[in-house]
Design an enzyme around this catalytic site. Sequence first.
Site, PDB file in Angstrom:
ATOM      1  N   ARG A 414       8.330  -3.373  -0.654  1.00 34.56           N
ATOM      2  CA  ARG A 414       7.935  -3.665   0.732  1.00 34.56           C
ATOM      3  C   ARG A 414       8.912  -4.655   1.361  1.00 34.56           C
ATOM      4  NH1 ARG A 414       3.825  -6.576   3.915  1.00 34.56           N
ATOM      5  NH2 ARG A 414       2.871  -5.139   5.401  1.00 34.56           N
ATOM      6  N   TRP A 448      -5.475 -14.301   2.778  1.00 38.57           N
ATOM      7  CA  TRP A 448      -4.312 -14.569   1.910  1.00 38.57           C
ATOM      8  C   TRP A 448      -3.958 -13.268   1.200  1.00 38.57           C
ATOM      9  CZ3 TRP A 448      -2.949 -19.852  -0.255  1.00 38.57           C
ATOM     10  CH2 TRP A 448      -1.930 -19.782  -1.208  1.00 38.57           C
ATOM     11  N   ASP A 449      -2.819 -12.696   1.556  1.00 37.75           N
ATOM     12  CA  ASP A 449      -2.417 -11.379   1.049  1.00 37.75           C
ATOM     13  C   ASP A 449      -1.300 -11.515   0.023  1.00 37.75           C
ATOM     14  OD1 ASP A 449      -2.401  -8.633   0.801  1.00 37.75           O
ATOM     15  OD2 ASP A 449      -2.104  -8.248   2.940  1.00 37.75           O
ATOM     16  N   MET A 450      -1.096 -10.446  -0.743  1.00 38.93           N
ATOM     17  CA  MET A 450       0.013 -10.364  -1.716  1.00 38.93           C
ATOM     18  C   MET A 450       0.313  -8.887  -1.932  1.00 38.93           C
ATOM     19  SD  MET A 450       0.276 -11.633  -5.649  1.00 38.93           S
ATOM     20  CE  MET A 450       1.870 -11.708  -6.472  1.00 38.93           C
ATOM     21  N   ASN A 451       1.476  -8.445  -1.457  1.00 36.89           N
ATOM     22  CA  ASN A 451       1.723  -7.014  -1.346  1.00 36.89           C
ATOM     23  C   ASN A 451       2.749  -6.442  -2.321  1.00 36.89           C
ATOM     24  OD1 ASN A 451       0.006  -5.823   0.748  1.00 36.89           O
ATOM     25  ND2 ASN A 451       0.927  -7.364   2.060  1.00 36.89           N
ATOM     26  N   ASP A 518      -7.349  -1.232   0.528  1.00 36.14           N
ATOM     27  CA  ASP A 518      -6.730  -0.830   1.785  1.00 36.14           C
ATOM     28  C   ASP A 518      -7.259   0.518   2.256  1.00 36.14           C
ATOM     29  OD1 ASP A 518      -5.205  -3.074   2.138  1.00 36.14           O
ATOM     30  OD2 ASP A 518      -3.352  -2.212   1.347  1.00 36.14           O
TER      31      ASP A 518
END
Length: 696
Positions: A414, A448-451, A518
């Site tokens: 990403r 708080w995301d982590m992709n 998602d």
Amino acid sequence: MPIHHLTNSWILETDHTAYAFGLDSGGRLVNFYWGERLLSPSDYPTQASSQNWASFSNAGQLAREEYPAETGLKYIEPCFKAYYADGVRDTVLEFEKAEVQGAELRIHLMDALEHLGIILHYRLHETYDLIERWAEVTNRGETAITLERVLSAQWHLPRKRSYRLSHLYGRWADEWNIKREALAVGKKILESRRITTSHHGQPWFAVDGGTANEEQGEVWFGALAWSGNWKFIAETTEFGATRLSLGLNDWDFAWRLKPGESFSTPAAIYGYTHNGYGEASRRLHDYTREQVLPNGKTLRKVLYNSWEATTFDVDETSQVELAKLAAEMGVELFVMDDGWFHGRKDDHAGLGDWWPDEKKFPRGLKPLIEQVNALGMDFGLWVEPEMVNPDSELYRSHPDWVIHFPQRKRSEARNQLILNFACADVQDYILEKLDTILAENNIRFIKWDMNRNASEPGWDTAPGDPRELWVRYVQGVYRVWGILRQRHPQVTWQTCSGGGGRVDLGILRLADQAWVSDNTEPTARLNIQEGYSQVFPACTMEAWVTDMGSEYLPLEFRMHVSMCGALGIGGHLVNWGAERRAEAAKWIARYKEIRPVVQFGDLYRLRSPQQDSYSALMYVSKDRKEAVLFAFRTHQPFIPQLEPQAPVYPRGLDPQANYAVEGYEEVRSGLGWMRIGIELFLEDYQSTILHIRQVE
């Protein structure tokens, strides 16, 4: 008294279960019992014998050890393995002492030759029928010790039958699938090597004798409170023994333990019930709400997230337009997603530069937040602190701050790399940036995301063994998140990792709720939410109504699915039109009425969406005075010979009390409704919500 000490043995009792172990004739600490609580301490077995089976299977291999180390004539999966300065690679653990402090038992073991001490901690949570267990390793010597495996726990099941393992598996946008499979002779290994809990598995297990269901049958279950690499091993031996191990993954793991230092494993939470999978889940739900979550008794607000409407093209005008529509619908929390920070036009740039983009927000975030607050809503923000784009001010200044091998190409996913949260400089930078944002603005929610997951796990400036990265990274995330929580107690936090890639009992000590997947398509969400509910309560389960499925599913169905958790809206409200927004407002108001029962009640899974097109579940308030039943039908081919739809049989009601069911004239006792059932007639993609209330 929950902890009983008999001669060389200990019995741990909760309200309904018991766990007993002690020293065998060979001095080994071995398990005697794990199951239903008996009437008296004298009822439990207090000894176990292990005999040699020829020269190839020593008694040590057959023993039901509580915490076996790699040593001697054992050919099993150990909990502990170390490498010592004198070249020795095995550990001989001997009992040293035991001590009780309140509801915690501590068993001290030691290796006298290598000056190593291990404390096994057992903390009872009596009313939840759960035990928390972890190990603490201390170097008592004068030279460093390299730890190569340090699991949290090993358990032994009764040696009398074959067993079935239940676990959760999946992938991105397809998480939380339930798998039940027989345990055959050999080993079944589940794990994550991704630096997160992962979409692909969950450090949770449930084992039964092959006949358990939602309502009955013996189930032994457990979960690990850890947000990084983990490993679960189910080992069934040729002698009919079944042992379960859970803890940190030893793949690419090492820990250099200096003299005087200690290392503690994550905690494993475990329990037993003879009332099926449903009771196992409810015990974990209660424990999570009341003992794990920072604010487990606080109602989760209905939120709107702007991602689907504006993606990266956020600015004050577009967000205020959406906020006005959301407020009219009864939304309580407005969240601006990705795209708000410096240089963020798309997913190629900006990560790491955590201040408002000067072109999109020339006046900063305050004017937008003030307008959102004036509409009666709190304001929230999306961040991805563990990531950095190579096209960012941060990366140009500190390219060495990412996880990498200096000699290798840095793999992007990403268009981003992972900041090395094991490093104090990285932690302090993120702390300073996020602390500033929260201190200067009235922000009440952080997503708080982590992709992405880890690659090239190098750390050339590591103070110890570079393979400590896998653990120290997670500890660094915990530190940053924990300090921010402490400084900004008004903020509600959400854990997200491309959906359900990091949800566990470790991160939920810091996060209030979780982005489960998602995938927001409602028929898929029925399956996802059922799998999630095996471990975690509804108050943590963010469930959005988005535009996925809007072409073929009525809004009512989509709203009902999301009302099973912490309701959120994520569709493009401008495109919804006034009529659809008005309908959504009706369901939001309805959700607020039933929200306390959904978020804090006991869950009963009545019909599984992973097994049938006609599914149902219900939540029952703790005082059993009201309940909410949800039922759904997806596509079911018409077969004229089939009988009418079977009734839905409620569970969890007070058998002696009378109840009225919304839409039905009859008043019956709880026992009557649970035995006779409620007849529902649903067509394809229809759903219903029934409020059940106790009446005089």
